[in-house]
Design a protein around this motif. Structure first.
Motif, PDB file in Angstrom:
ATOM      1  N   LYS A  86       0.909  -1.118   0.366  1.00 29.57           N
ATOM      2  CA  LYS A  86      -0.504   0.147  -0.119  1.00 29.57           C
ATOM      3  C   LYS A  86       0.500   0.983   0.334  1.00 29.57           C
ATOM      4  O   LYS A  86       1.973   1.357   0.639  1.00 29.57           O
ATOM      5  N   HIS A  87       0.861   1.854  -0.906  1.00 32.05           N
ATOM      6  CA  HIS A  87       1.648   3.040  -0.604  1.00 32.05           C
ATOM      7  C   HIS A  87       1.086   4.689  -0.632  1.00 32.05           C
ATOM      8  O   HIS A  87      -0.284   4.042  -0.071  1.00 32.05           O
ATOM      9  N   ALA A  88       1.618   5.279   0.443  1.00 33.48           N
ATOM     10  CA  ALA A  88       1.287   6.438   0.681  1.00 33.48           C
ATOM     11  C   ALA A  88       0.110   7.828  -0.389  1.00 33.48           C
ATOM     12  O   ALA A  88       0.403   7.125  -1.318  1.00 33.48           O
TER      13      ALA A  88
ATOM     14  N   PRO B 252      -0.882  10.369  -2.026  1.00 26.69           N
ATOM     15  CA  PRO B 252      -0.076  11.645  -2.770  1.00 26.69           C
ATOM     16  C   PRO B 252      -0.118  13.013  -2.115  1.00 26.69           C
ATOM     17  O   PRO B 252      -1.367  13.318  -1.847  1.00 26.69           O
ATOM     18  N   SER B 253       0.502  13.775  -1.558  1.00 25.49           N
ATOM     19  CA  SER B 253       0.795  14.630  -0.727  1.00 25.49           C
ATOM     20  C   SER B 253       1.660  15.656  -1.680  1.00 25.49           C
ATOM     21  O   SER B 253       2.786  14.668  -2.113  1.00 25.49           O
TER      22      SER B 253
ATOM     23  N   GLU C 223      -7.297   9.573  -3.174  1.00 32.21           N
ATOM     24  CA  GLU C 223      -7.487   8.707  -3.364  1.00 32.21           C
ATOM     25  C   GLU C 223      -5.586   8.551  -3.597  1.00 32.21           C
ATOM     26  O   GLU C 223      -5.023   8.372  -3.377  1.00 32.21           O
ATOM     27  N   VAL C 224      -5.798   6.557  -3.221  1.00 28.53           N
ATOM     28  CA  VAL C 224      -3.838   6.302  -3.155  1.00 28.53           C
ATOM     29  C   VAL C 224      -4.128   5.230  -3.552  1.00 28.53           C
ATOM     30  O   VAL C 224      -4.731   4.403  -4.369  1.00 28.53           O
ATOM     31  N   LEU C 225      -2.811   4.468  -3.920  1.00 30.43           N
ATOM     32  CA  LEU C 225      -2.130   3.317  -4.718  1.00 30.43           C
ATOM     33  C   LEU C 225      -1.786   2.373  -4.738  1.00 30.43           C
ATOM     34  O   LEU C 225      -1.495   2.442  -3.295  1.00 30.43           O
TER      35      LEU C 225
ATOM     36  N   LEU D  41      -0.813  -1.945 -10.605  1.00 29.72           N
ATOM     37  CA  LEU D  41      -0.944  -0.703  -9.826  1.00 29.72           C
ATOM     38  C   LEU D  41      -2.347  -0.944 -10.406  1.00 29.72           C
ATOM     39  O   LEU D  41      -2.670  -0.852 -11.408  1.00 29.72           O
ATOM     40  N   ARG D  42      -2.979  -0.058  -8.665  1.00 32.23           N
ATOM     41  CA  ARG D  42      -4.612   0.465  -9.253  1.00 32.23           C
ATOM     42  C   ARG D  42      -4.860   1.568  -7.735  1.00 32.23           C
ATOM     43  O   ARG D  42      -4.300   0.967  -7.229  1.00 32.23           O
ATOM     44  N   LYS D  43      -5.491   2.197  -8.289  1.00 30.00           N
ATOM     45  CA  LYS D  43      -6.220   3.079  -8.004  1.00 30.00           C
ATOM     46  C   LYS D  43      -7.440   2.711  -6.560  1.00 30.00           C
ATOM     47  O   LYS D  43      -7.951   2.074  -6.701  1.00 30.00           O
TER      48      LYS D  43
END
Lengths: 787, 135
Positions: free
Chosen positions: B17-19, B21-22, B99-101, B116-118
């Motif tokens: 799980k990716h953080a 976006p910021s 939305e996260v990746l 990769l999936r949103k």
């Protein structure tokens, strides 16, 4: 300052008086004629008075800090700021000048002293005059040409001829005026760059980085591994670097000393074969996908050499693997690769051809985007970079390739995010189309021809200034520079042609909140995320072992210099029931651990001493009783034992001890955390909990005083040395965790007992602390884990 | 809770799980608190309190502290909001989704191939205003 009508002494007086005055409302409008209190008015005036009181407190506080430079934060203080106003920020100069005139410190004046160009000219004239008189005296020129009667012009002509012929002897084809050229070499090690003539002598043994002069003014340098490397900034920065990594900025390193070599050829199979011969762990079945960076370890003959990073690139014509290795192991890795290569593969040494800059922190990528401006902003690779460059966090192993402008001439505006673009969509698109990888750029960066092309007409500082003085549309932009950026666990690495490092560096360090880092900051970054730092935390490699010994020697020397009464007497210190520190008190004594752990299982009689030492037919000490083990350790220390393994330990998950001390002890890398109190230092000793003490130790976890506070006083005593299972290689307070942690190695066989706790004792101390531990996969410690 | 039918099917492989976006903004450091799963409740309250005290002289001028919570931490974030409401602060609540990746690594854990999936995650933003007696 006389213009203002009063001198500075008076000004100071007035300032002090004003600071101490507190305004109050003497005429109170709240009480009206009828003697009725108007509450709203009353509250308002009290509020005003309280505000004034607080303001006055602050005023008198700041008025008493006498000089302007004293009120500056640490980072803005300069050495001679009390004499030289130019060392003070502009906004404070007026005040500083005033203060300087009032005090006794004389302001440094320019008059009477030659500076800059004038000084240089004067020096040249004086040395020329000296030379001229000497020539006149000897009546000869170099090269045994006695030219007493020749005229001056003829002499100069003759000299120029000689100079030219000597220059032609070992000439390099430069395509620029500032002496940049590509230094790479195929299948052999390249020779170091020449450096400026003025400084050649100083870098004969230890090569300078491009940014050496910049660093030498701002950081402590060390000479290691054939390089002069910044160790840490002069300014104390433990906490500020921690904040910059994680919270509010970025830390930047010049990592050009990390060696880069390229394996290239058109046969994919033979490259994969070559890589598989050297890497530890899972072998490759095919060349990894384009632009993917992988951290792994190298081995030769089952001995681990160290960690490396491999990045694979495939274009239809050539397949390449870029290998980056620490300078301490670089030559070994390079020679290993050369010795194992097949004919259709060539290995290019790019140690002095590719420079690298590392940067990490929330503003890392946006700072890079500020400096590196693409030549063609409409190209696909530049577009995707633009869409993503404002993000604080991108997935691990993301890579960008760009052809960029000379950063000194580029318009270095901060990048801004387009509101309609979704960065996640860009990431998904990038994964599918791979438009971040531009084959032309990769080719330009990884070939000698491409790098030379980027140096064509590279501008000197003066030429840059000339360009900057022209109108924008008349400027000559110069050749584009191939650049590669990749994310390795949150740290962005920039690969550039060697002689472009300095211009990029200069631009980068001018960005707000970007801080300088050295080797120690890399160590800190790794430590805070619980990872291993090469070579310190790799004691199972030759280089790590050497590092351990070097550090121990430094500590030993320092200790020996102290008078006897003021140093810890490690021999007689009382630890548990025994006396004396376990093993070498100045480092991690892996040999002690190896002999101890391997010999202990042979002990049959654990309790009593029934006999003195006994030897068998091969003159080997018989190990039957506990004292035999310690005697064997003593033998090894005095090098009475010939058959010893080369390295005392090796990284392995073996479940059984080797039979003799001819083979190394298997160890596992671990991360430890204190349960309640206690600090962890380097070289701390790790013990397993003796079974008889286990319940007592466990009861201390929740032990409390009657007033409810935790009981820290009654710990069981330190176990005997036979319970030693490992050492801490780096341990200190961890700002990321908020308490002390440590990284180290323990006996692998012990870990199979799967005990949750360990006991930790710092060197020269009797107190033992309970710690928890978890294994760190030395290979995976370098692989993606999310922050 | 999320509607089961709208839930995306789990793909093959290990999930990373990716953080979310910021973008970094220096001024946000002193006005925004992000609540994590591991953030202790009291620490968060103390942090908001100290930030609120320092609000006055901040540039650019802001009159509130932003508290952000996502997914499972929404409840904790709301609790923090309630605490400040009880203290007499005005608290505004905004709901949104972020939305996260998600990255699904290949089965054999090679870094080579991944999908990769949103995914959309609920989020709550609180704006805690300074109470009057502090202003």
């Amino acid at each position: 300052m006389k213009k203002q009508g009063f001198d500075s002494k008076k000004y100071k007086q007035i300032k002090r008086r004003q600071a101490r005055q507190i305004k109050s409302q003497t005429h109170d409008p709240a009480l009206n004629k009828d003697g009725i209190l108007n509450t709203a008015e009353f509250l308002k005036s009290r509020k005003f008075e309280i505000g004034e009181l607080e303001k006055a407190q602050l005023n008198s506080k700041f008025a008493s800090s006498t000089r302007a430079f004293q009120s500056l934060p640490r980072t803005l203080r300069r050495r001679t700021a009390s004499h030289n106003v130019k060392r003070i920020p502009k906004r404070l100069r007026k005040r500083a000048l005033r203060e300087m005139q009032s005090s006794d410190t004389p302001a440094s004046s320019k008059r009477g002293k030659l500076r800059g160009r004038e000084l240089y000219r004067a020096r040249t004239v004086s040395s020329l005059l000296r030379l001229a008189t000497r020539l006149q005296l000897h009546k000869q020129l170099p090269g045994n040409t006695t030219l007493g009667r020749l005229r001056m012009r003829q002499r100069i002509k003759e000299l120029n001829k000689q100079l030219k012929s000597s220059r032609d002897a070992d000439s390099i084809d430069f395509n620029n005026t500032i002496g940049s050229y590509d230094i790479s070499s195929v299948n052999s090690l390249a020779s170091p760059p020449r450096g400026k003539v003025k400084y050649t002598k100083r870098q004969l043994e230890f090569t300078w980085l491009n940014t050496h002069v910049w660093h030498a003014k701002r950081a402590h340098m060390i000479k290691r591994w054939g390089w002069q490397i910044p160790l840490q900034p002069t300014q104390k920065c433990f906490r500020s670097s921690h904040r910059a990594f994680n919270l509010d900025g970025a830390v930047v390193w010049d990592k050009s000393f990390i060696g880069t070599c390229i394996i290239q050829g058109d046969n994919e199979a033979s490259i994969v074969e070559l890589v598989n011969q050297v890497i530890v762990g899972k072998k490759w079945t095919k060349l990894k996908s384009d632009g993917l960076s992988i951290n792994t370890m190298v081995e030769s003959d089952d001995d681990i050499i160290g960690e490396i990073t491999i990045i694979a690139f495939q274009s239809p014509a050539t397949k390449r693997c870029v290998i980056r290795a620490h300078p301490s192991i670089y030559t070994e890795v390079f020679n290993l690769l050369v010795s194992k290569r097949t004919e259709d593969v060539e290995i290019v040494d790019c140690r002095y051809a590719l420079g690298s800059i590392e940067i990490t922190g929330p503003v890392a990528l946006s700072s890079l985007a500020t400096v590196l401006k693409p030549v063609d902003p409409s190209s696909a690779n530049a577009q995707i970079f633009k869409e993503l460059c404002c993000q604080t966090h991108l997935p691990d192993k993301t890579m960008f390739t760009l052809m960029v402008q000379d950063p000194r001439l580029a318009n270095r505006t901060k990048p801004s995010q387009r509101s309609n673009a979704d960065p996640l969509d860009s990431l998904i698109r990038m994964k599918a189309t791979r438009e971040n990888l531009d084959q032309f750029t990769i080719e330009a960066l990884l070939t000698s021809k491409g790098r030379m092309e980027s140096y064509k007409d590279q501008k000197s500082l003066k030429q840059v200034q000339v360009e900057l003085n022209k109108p924008v549309d008349e400027r000559q932009p110069g050749k584009p520079i191939p650049v590669m950026l990749f994310n390795n666990d949150g740290v962005w690495t920039v690969l550039v042609p060697w002689f472009w490092t300095l211009p990029i560096w200069h631009a980068l360090v001018h960005i707000a909140h970007v801080k300088l880092g050295g080797l120690k900051q890399t160590h800190q970054l790794k430590f805070e995320s619980g990872k291993l730092f090469f070579p310190v935390d790799f004691p199972f490699t030759q280089v790590g072992e050497l590092e351990n010994k070097l550090n121990a020697d430094v500590k030993r020397e320092k200790w020996a210099k102290k008078p006897k009464g003021k140093r810890v007497n490690y021999d007689s210190i009382k630890i548990g029931n025994s006396r004396g520190e376990v093993g070498d008190p100045f480092g991690c004594d892996w040999r002690y651990l190896q002999v101890l752990r391997i010999a202990l299982p042979h002990v049959t009689n654990n309790r009593s001493i029934s006999r003195t030492s006994v030897w068998n037919e091969q003159f080997q000490r018989k190990i039957e009783e506990l004292h035999d083990v310690y005697n064997l350790i003593e033998d090894v220390k005095q090098s009475k034992v010939n058959k010893l393994s080369k390295l005392p330990i090796r990284l392995s998950s073996a479940v059984e001890y080797p039979s003799t001390i001819e083979s190394p002890l298997p160890v596992t890398t671990i991360n430890v955390t204190t349960l309640s109190r206690g600090s962890i230092g380097d070289n701390a000793r790790l013990y397993s909990i003796p079974t008889e003490d286990l319940s007592e130790w466990l009861s201390t976890i929740d032990s409390k005083h009657t007033n409810g506070r935790k009981n820290h006083e009654s710990y069981p005593q330190c176990p005997s040395p036979q319970h030693l299972v490992g050492f801490i290689t780096s341990g200190t307070y961890n700002l990321h965790e908020g308490h002390a942690t440590g990284v180290g190695c323990v006996d692998s066989v012990w870990t199979t007992r799967s005990e949750r706790f360990l006991l930790l004792r710092n060197v020269g101390v009797d107190v033992v602390r309970l710690v928890t531990w978890e294994a760190v996969d030395a290979l995976k410690a370098m692989r993606p884990t999310r922050r | 809770m999320a509607d089961a039918s709208r839930k995306k099917p789990r793909l093959q492989g290990k999930l990373v799980k990716h953080a979310a976006p910021s973008q970094f903004k220096y001024s946000n450091l002193q006005t925004t608190v992000r609540i994590q799963h591991k953030t202790p409740y009291i620490s968060a309250i103390k942090r908001v309190d100290t930030m609120m005290k320092a609000l006055k002289g901040r540039q650019p001028k802001k009159s509130y502290i932003t508290v952000l919570g996502m997914g499972a931490t929404i409840e904790k974030t709301m609790n923090i909001g309630v605490h400040f409401q009880a203290q007499g602060c005005r608290v505004e609540v905004f709901t949104k989704s972020v939305e996260v990746l998600d990255e699904f690594l290949d089965q054999d854990d090679s870094d080579d191939e991944s999908v990769l999936r949103k995914r959309s995650v609920s989020c709550v933003e609180l704006r805690v205003y300074k109470p009057f007696d502090l202003q």
